[in-house]
Design a protein around this motif. Structure first.
Motif, PDB file in Angstrom:
ATOM      1  N   LYS A 130      32.164 -20.517   5.800  1.00 53.23           N
ATOM      2  CA  LYS A 130      33.212 -19.920   4.978  1.00 53.23           C
ATOM      3  C   LYS A 130      32.617 -19.227   3.758  1.00 53.23           C
ATOM      4  O   LYS A 130      32.073 -19.875   2.863  1.00 53.23           O
ATOM      5  CB  LYS A 130      34.205 -20.992   4.537  1.00 53.23           C
ATOM      6  N   VAL A 131      32.729 -17.928   3.727  1.00 53.97           N
ATOM      7  CA  VAL A 131      32.251 -17.135   2.590  1.00 53.97           C
ATOM      8  C   VAL A 131      33.353 -17.094   1.543  1.00 53.97           C
ATOM      9  O   VAL A 131      34.436 -16.549   1.782  1.00 53.97           O
ATOM     10  CB  VAL A 131      31.864 -15.713   3.039  1.00 53.97           C
ATOM     11  N   THR A 132      33.076 -17.708   0.399  1.00 58.05           N
ATOM     12  CA  THR A 132      34.016 -17.670  -0.728  1.00 58.05           C
ATOM     13  C   THR A 132      33.514 -16.775  -1.854  1.00 58.05           C
ATOM     14  O   THR A 132      34.286 -16.400  -2.734  1.00 58.05           O
ATOM     15  CB  THR A 132      34.261 -19.087  -1.281  1.00 58.05           C
ATOM     16  N   LYS A 133      32.211 -16.483  -1.823  1.00 58.83           N
ATOM     17  CA  LYS A 133      31.593 -15.601  -2.815  1.00 58.83           C
ATOM     18  C   LYS A 133      30.903 -14.482  -2.047  1.00 58.83           C
ATOM     19  O   LYS A 133      29.755 -14.630  -1.630  1.00 58.83           O
ATOM     20  CB  LYS A 133      30.581 -16.365  -3.665  1.00 58.83           C
ATOM     21  N   PRO A 134      31.555 -13.369  -1.801  1.00 57.58           N
ATOM     22  CA  PRO A 134      30.921 -12.287  -1.045  1.00 57.58           C
ATOM     23  C   PRO A 134      29.615 -11.833  -1.682  1.00 57.58           C
ATOM     24  O   PRO A 134      29.458 -11.848  -2.907  1.00 57.58           O
ATOM     25  CB  PRO A 134      31.978 -11.167  -1.072  1.00 57.58           C
ATOM     26  N   THR A 135      28.675 -11.440  -0.845  1.00 50.54           N
ATOM     27  CA  THR A 135      27.373 -10.985  -1.336  1.00 50.54           C
ATOM     28  C   THR A 135      27.502  -9.776  -2.244  1.00 50.54           C
ATOM     29  O   THR A 135      26.809  -9.666  -3.258  1.00 50.54           O
ATOM     30  CB  THR A 135      26.462 -10.656  -0.140  1.00 50.54           C
ATOM     31  N   ASP A 136      28.407  -8.858  -1.886  1.00 54.98           N
ATOM     32  CA  ASP A 136      28.589  -7.630  -2.671  1.00 54.98           C
ATOM     33  C   ASP A 136      29.952  -7.053  -2.338  1.00 54.98           C
ATOM     34  O   ASP A 136      30.749  -7.658  -1.605  1.00 54.98           O
ATOM     35  CB  ASP A 136      27.458  -6.628  -2.400  1.00 54.98           C
ATOM     36  N   ASP A 137      30.230  -5.857  -2.837  1.00 58.67           N
ATOM     37  CA  ASP A 137      31.534  -5.233  -2.618  1.00 58.67           C
ATOM     38  C   ASP A 137      31.749  -4.808  -1.175  1.00 58.67           C
ATOM     39  O   ASP A 137      32.882  -4.547  -0.765  1.00 58.67           O
ATOM     40  CB  ASP A 137      31.699  -4.009  -3.538  1.00 58.67           C
ATOM     41  N   TYR A 138      30.691  -4.722  -0.409  1.00 54.76           N
ATOM     42  CA  TYR A 138      30.794  -4.330   1.001  1.00 54.76           C
ATOM     43  C   TYR A 138      31.346  -5.475   1.842  1.00 54.76           C
ATOM     44  O   TYR A 138      31.949  -5.270   2.880  1.00 54.76           O
ATOM     45  CB  TYR A 138      29.406  -3.928   1.488  1.00 54.76           C
ATOM     46  N   SER A 139      31.131  -6.701   1.384  1.00 54.13           N
ATOM     47  CA  SER A 139      31.539  -7.889   2.119  1.00 54.13           C
ATOM     48  C   SER A 139      32.947  -8.321   1.710  1.00 54.13           C
ATOM     49  O   SER A 139      33.604  -7.673   0.898  1.00 54.13           O
ATOM     50  CB  SER A 139      30.534  -9.009   1.865  1.00 54.13           C
ATOM     51  N   PRO A 633      24.393 -26.206   3.737  1.00 49.95           N
ATOM     52  CA  PRO A 633      24.469 -24.817   4.215  1.00 49.95           C
ATOM     53  C   PRO A 633      25.538 -24.605   5.281  1.00 49.95           C
ATOM     54  O   PRO A 633      25.924 -23.461   5.530  1.00 49.95           O
ATOM     55  CB  PRO A 633      23.068 -24.553   4.766  1.00 49.95           C
ATOM     56  N   TRP A 634      25.997 -25.685   5.912  1.00 50.72           N
ATOM     57  CA  TRP A 634      27.096 -25.565   6.879  1.00 50.72           C
ATOM     58  C   TRP A 634      28.422 -25.295   6.170  1.00 50.72           C
ATOM     59  O   TRP A 634      29.365 -24.782   6.792  1.00 50.72           O
ATOM     60  CB  TRP A 634      27.213 -26.840   7.707  1.00 50.72           C
ATOM     61  N   GLU A 635      28.501 -25.646   4.889  1.00 52.58           N
ATOM     62  CA  GLU A 635      29.748 -25.500   4.145  1.00 52.58           C
ATOM     63  C   GLU A 635      29.663 -24.441   3.047  1.00 52.58           C
ATOM     64  O   GLU A 635      30.676 -23.830   2.703  1.00 52.58           O
ATOM     65  CB  GLU A 635      30.133 -26.847   3.516  1.00 52.58           C
ATOM     66  N   GLU A 636      28.480 -24.240   2.477  1.00 48.07           N
ATOM     67  CA  GLU A 636      28.294 -23.250   1.409  1.00 48.07           C
ATOM     68  C   GLU A 636      27.170 -22.304   1.814  1.00 48.07           C
ATOM     69  O   GLU A 636      25.995 -22.645   1.718  1.00 48.07           O
ATOM     70  CB  GLU A 636      27.967 -23.935   0.090  1.00 48.07           C
ATOM     71  N   PRO A 637      27.513 -21.106   2.296  1.00 51.58           N
ATOM     72  CA  PRO A 637      26.487 -20.184   2.797  1.00 51.58           C
ATOM     73  C   PRO A 637      25.739 -19.419   1.716  1.00 51.58           C
ATOM     74  O   PRO A 637      24.739 -18.766   2.008  1.00 51.58           O
ATOM     75  CB  PRO A 637      27.288 -19.214   3.667  1.00 51.58           C
ATOM     76  N   MET A 638      26.193 -19.496   0.471  1.00 53.78           N
ATOM     77  CA  MET A 638      25.562 -18.707  -0.584  1.00 53.78           C
ATOM     78  C   MET A 638      24.205 -19.287  -0.964  1.00 53.78           C
ATOM     79  O   MET A 638      24.050 -20.496  -1.150  1.00 53.78           O
ATOM     80  CB  MET A 638      26.465 -18.658  -1.819  1.00 53.78           C
ATOM     81  N   GLY A 649      21.847 -25.904 -13.472  1.00 53.36           N
ATOM     82  CA  GLY A 649      23.296 -25.808 -13.582  1.00 53.36           C
ATOM     83  C   GLY A 649      23.812 -24.382 -13.600  1.00 53.36           C
ATOM     84  O   GLY A 649      25.009 -24.147 -13.408  1.00 53.36           O
ATOM     85  N   LYS A 650      22.925 -23.397 -13.811  1.00 54.95           N
ATOM     86  CA  LYS A 650      23.351 -21.996 -13.784  1.00 54.95           C
ATOM     87  C   LYS A 650      23.409 -21.524 -12.341  1.00 54.95           C
ATOM     88  O   LYS A 650      22.425 -21.619 -11.614  1.00 54.95           O
ATOM     89  CB  LYS A 650      22.386 -21.123 -14.591  1.00 54.95           C
ATOM     90  N   GLN A 651      24.560 -21.001 -11.931  1.00 53.83           N
ATOM     91  CA  GLN A 651      24.781 -20.633 -10.534  1.00 53.83           C
ATOM     92  C   GLN A 651      24.931 -19.115 -10.419  1.00 53.83           C
ATOM     93  O   GLN A 651      26.006 -18.564 -10.607  1.00 53.83           O
ATOM     94  CB  GLN A 651      26.009 -21.359  -9.982  1.00 53.83           C
ATOM     95  N   THR A 652      23.816 -18.465 -10.116  1.00 59.81           N
ATOM     96  CA  THR A 652      23.761 -17.015  -9.965  1.00 59.81           C
ATOM     97  C   THR A 652      23.441 -16.707  -8.515  1.00 59.81           C
ATOM     98  O   THR A 652      22.497 -17.262  -7.955  1.00 59.81           O
ATOM     99  CB  THR A 652      22.696 -16.406 -10.880  1.00 59.81           C
ATOM    100  N   ILE A 653      24.203 -15.824  -7.900  1.00 57.26           N
ATOM    101  CA  ILE A 653      24.057 -15.627  -6.459  1.00 57.26           C
ATOM    102  C   ILE A 653      22.884 -14.722  -6.121  1.00 57.26           C
ATOM    103  O   ILE A 653      22.552 -13.789  -6.852  1.00 57.26           O
ATOM    104  CB  ILE A 653      25.352 -15.067  -5.826  1.00 57.26           C
ATOM    105  N   TRP A 654      22.242 -15.053  -5.003  1.00 60.54           N
ATOM    106  CA  TRP A 654      21.262 -14.171  -4.382  1.00 60.54           C
ATOM    107  C   TRP A 654      21.897 -13.443  -3.200  1.00 60.54           C
ATOM    108  O   TRP A 654      21.570 -12.299  -2.932  1.00 60.54           O
ATOM    109  CB  TRP A 654      20.038 -14.979  -3.933  1.00 60.54           C
ATOM    110  N   GLY A 655      22.757 -14.096  -2.475  1.00 59.20           N
ATOM    111  CA  GLY A 655      23.403 -13.493  -1.313  1.00 59.20           C
ATOM    112  C   GLY A 655      23.602 -14.528  -0.229  1.00 59.20           C
ATOM    113  O   GLY A 655      22.827 -15.478  -0.103  1.00 59.20           O
ATOM    114  N   ASN A 656      24.638 -14.370   0.571  1.00 58.09           N
ATOM    115  CA  ASN A 656      24.937 -15.324   1.628  1.00 58.09           C
ATOM    116  C   ASN A 656      23.872 -15.280   2.720  1.00 58.09           C
ATOM    117  O   ASN A 656      23.692 -14.264   3.383  1.00 58.09           O
ATOM    118  CB  ASN A 656      26.324 -15.044   2.217  1.00 58.09           C
ATOM    119  N   GLY A 657      23.173 -16.408   2.861  1.00 57.71           N
ATOM    120  CA  GLY A 657      22.151 -16.516   3.903  1.00 57.71           C
ATOM    121  C   GLY A 657      20.781 -16.043   3.494  1.00 57.71           C
ATOM    122  O   GLY A 657      19.860 -16.052   4.318  1.00 57.71           O
TER     123      GLY A 657
END
Length: 762
Positions: A130-139, A633-638, A649-657
């Protein structure tokens, strides 16, 4: 597969490009492969009150709501060379709950009785994250397909949602060319269906060793955490299972020698830890500098074993600390005749240092009767359980006296005779691993870790140290020379020279290039045949005179540099990580299925020789996750940022997968359960990447067949086929403009195969 945020059809059309093949011109257009206005992609087999069943080539991401196709296709048709994996999707969309659903693949036979046995097929369930935080605007948010666990029994299917299964058939080397027939059998309570399979086997084999070079990371500490492994023997077993999956997916791991390193025995140096410092000393040529720059560890220098009797001993030394009144510690540990530690016989004291040299001592008091050996430990700061203190201390003229003025401590003055230092390398375990993983498995590269090399990134760096001698000293150079010569010679004797790449510095900034040059120059000076490697993307920098492989992130490619490296017989690789994002080719779960396959096709177009992924099991960020908690990773793909100075504690995304191509078999990593002695669960993206690597082999085989063509007829064919080696703009125009339609690649691949057969036949 192309997916857009509103799930509507979007066609992105470049200028139509015609290319010639078999005398026919075909227009190739960049389009959306969903064709939602036409009912989707794929081929409908059955649609009734119980369920809809359809299939598609193994080149798509089937979403849970992908529409049932309108186009009929009652036979599953796939094409394969020998020694190739070819996959297809079969999709079940139940209109009601289906209990005890099963799939089986029969053996495939041709009219001559040749067979591809059923054991050559694997069936995997397509799972979703389940993607809750899209990698970018394309997703966009939603359930995305990625994990592919094996189907090992009946499953229950629920109504109104697609459930795809990923079926892969491996055609063994030596399988006669021809058309093979079999069936995929589906059954559930009160229902069954048999779908014909037609496997068309080309009359050529893909090479055992994949043509495209690769380097993919694996962190065994993370594997141990998620598999809950505490026994080193279990870790070795699981590691080998991971290596088998790397082999199956035709990518090479960074380090197949994880449990089989080159063993070094260095004689002539009697201290471990610290640095021999010729600038800051009390007397003689050297003092020992011990540094602690970590808030969580306590670096220490320790002596060799010192044989003792039952006399009364006193330890004395000179010391100087970085800061005035800095606390430091000295410990003497006691051992029995078997050199086993006598746990509660330590002698240890803390001392207050000065920023000038000062003499210190302490009496060891009476030793326990069973004491036969001692070791001296020198700590530069106060030695605590948590290791929070930092600082530097120099030690010199360390003496262990028994009242007879004899110093029982060898090299307590830290004077070293360079000519008496001997480096013996034991390759026994290394060779056994190399024979299995390089020779048998066919890995075409490995990351060679060298003792003594520095390390670093654009963020920070550490100079090299060899047995206490720092990079830049004469002693360091001489010891590295003795070491490197042995490494190069042995790899050459084993036939592995050239498979190694020395990847010791990552993504240098402009300020780091002199440091990287110094390291690579040293390697080339003493072992010129060893392969140096550098990930880099700073424009205007060039270390190609001392660097054999330059590896650049995909959206900062330097095509002119790549061309020049190719002309000189060097290699240009590319890598994907948290960048780039759309519209570039990428590695992310929530981007196009075709991306990783196209990464390899684009590498052919631009003559890149290798691909690199920094990790295949980045399942947890220590910066983003709470302390002591493992991200699932089965529940949070980011994938979240870790390191590089990020606070916990700082949560900055790199991208899903990002950095995640395998999944752990344990779906509840925070629940203490058992040791999971199993291999990993692969991803859909890894399957598609393997298809791209096999496509690349088609192009290599065709190129070789063209070069070897003789005779008028074959040369005419070769001239036609040569046009296929120049991929048209309709397949890929540049690094971010390419066809999103898998059918374009599949049709082009069949054209390549037909010409390979024609040019190779007698």
């Amino acid at each position: 597969m192309l997916i857009f945020k509103n799930l509507n059809v979007l066609c992105f059309v470049l200028s139509l490009v015609a290319y010639s093949s078999s005398g026919l011109a075909q227009e190739n257009t960049i389009v959306d492969p969903y064709h939602r206005d036409a009912g989707g992609y794929g081929y409908l087999i059955e649609n009734n009150e119980q369920c809809a069943v359809w299939w598609a080539e193994g080149a798509y991401k089937v979403m849970r709501d992908t529409p049932v196709p309108e186009q009929d296709g009652d036979t599953i048709k796939i094409w394969s060379a020998q020694n190739e994996y070819e996959s297809f999707l079969v999709v079940i969309k139940p209109n009601q709950r289906l209990e005890n659903f099963r799939l089986t693949v029969s053996s495939l036979t041709n009219e001559d009785g040749s067979r591809v046995e059923a054991e050559q097929a694997s069936i995997r369930k397509v799972d979703y994250v389940k993607v809750t935080k899209p990698t970018d605007d394309y997703s966009f948010k939603g359930w995305w397909p990625d994990p592919l666990p094996l189907v090992d029994g009946p499953v229950t299917l629920f109504g109104a949602e697609n459930q795809p299964f990923w079926v892969t058939v491996k055609t063994p080397e030596g399988t006669p060319a021809g058309t093979y027939h079999g069936n995929l059998h589906l059954s559930a309570e009160g229902w069954n269906l048999s779908i014909p399979i037609q496997l068309n086997v080309w009359d050529f084999a893909l090479p055992k060793i994949t043509s495209m070079r690769s380097g993919f990371g694996l962190n065994m500490n993370t594997v141990n955490e998620y598999h809950q492994l505490t026994d080193p023997e279990d870790s070795k077993k699981v590691f080998d299972l991971y290596m088998q999956e790397f082999k199956n997916y035709k990518v090479a791991p960074y380090n197949p020698f994880e449990f089989s390193p080159i063993k070094e025995t260095v004689s002539g140096i009697f201290w471990q830890g610290g640095f021999f410092d010729s600038k800051e000393k009390h007397a003689g040529k050297y003092a020992l500098k011990v540094e602690d720059e970590s808030r969580s560890e306590d670096p220490v220098a320790e002596s060799d074993f010192i044989e003792v009797n039952h006399a009364k001993y006193e330890l004395s030394w000179w010391a100087k600390t970085q800061e005035k009144e800095q606390q430091f510690c000295v410990k003497v540990a006691c051992y029995n005749a078997e050199k086993e530690l006598l746990v509660y016989e330590n002698r240890m004291e803390e001392f207050t240092g000065e920023d000038t040299w000062k003499a210190y001592s302490f009496n060891l008091s009476k030793l326990a009767d069973e004491t036969r050996f001692l070791k001296v430990f020198l700590y530069p700061v106060f030695h605590s359980y948590t290791g929070e203190y930092i600082g530097t201390c120099w030690f010199d003229d360390v003496k262990l006296n028994d009242g007879n003025e004899k110093n029982h401590l060898l090299a307590g003055n830290f004077e070293v005779d360079l000519e008496k230092i001997n480096i013996d390398l034991d390759f026994t375990d290394f060779d056994q691993a190399g024979e299995r993983y390089l020779d048998e498995f066919g890995f075409n590269g490995f990351r060679l870790a060298l003792k003594g090399m520095g390390r670093g990134t654009y963020y920070d760096r550490t100079p090299g140290v060899f047995e206490g001698f720092e990079q830049g000293t004469v002693e360091y150079e001489k010891l590295m020379q003795r070491y490197l010569v042995q490494i190069e010679q042995h790899l050459e004797e084993k036939g592995w020279l050239g498979k190694e790449y020395i990847y010791w510095f990552d993504e240098p900034d402009v300020k780091d290039y002199p440091f990287v040059r110094e390291g690579n120059e040293m390697i080339k000076k003493y072992a010129p045949k060893l392969t140096t490697f550098l990930t880099e993307h700073v424009a205007g920098q060039d270390l190609s005179d001392v660097t054999d492989i330059s590896c650049t992130i995909w959206h900062k490619l330097d095509h002119e540099k790549a061309r020049k490296l190719n002309e000189r017989g060097l290699e240009y690789w590319t890598y994907l990580c948290c960048w780039p994002k759309s519209p570039w080719i990428s590695e992310f779960i929530d981007h196009d299925a075709v991306n990783l396959r196209m990464w390899v096709w684009a590498s052919w177009k631009f003559q890149f020789k290798g691909i690199l992924i920094w990790s295949t099991n980045f399942w947890n960020s220590l910066s983003a996750s709470p302390k002591g908690y493992l991200q699932n990773p089965w529940e949070e793909p980011m994938s979240f940022v870790t390191g590089y100075g990020w606070p916990q504690g700082k949560q900055t995304i790199w991208g899903n997968g990002d950095g995640r191509f395998f999944y752990p078999p344990n779906k509840e990593p925070n629940v203490k359960s058992k040791a999971w002695i199993e291999g990993p669960v692969p991803s859909l993206r890894l399957e598609i990447l393997r298809d791209g690597l096999e496509d690349y082999d088609y192009l290599v085989l065709l190129k070789k067949a063209i070069e070897q063509a003789s005779g008028k007829k074959k040369k005419k064919l070769a001239k036609e086929a040569e046009q296929l080696l120049e991929l048209p703009a309709g397949i890929i125009f540049d690094e971010k403009t390419y066809s999103k339609n898998p059918q374009d690649l599949l049709e082009y691949r069949r054209k390549l195969a037909r010409y390979i057969e024609l040019l190779q036949e007698d």
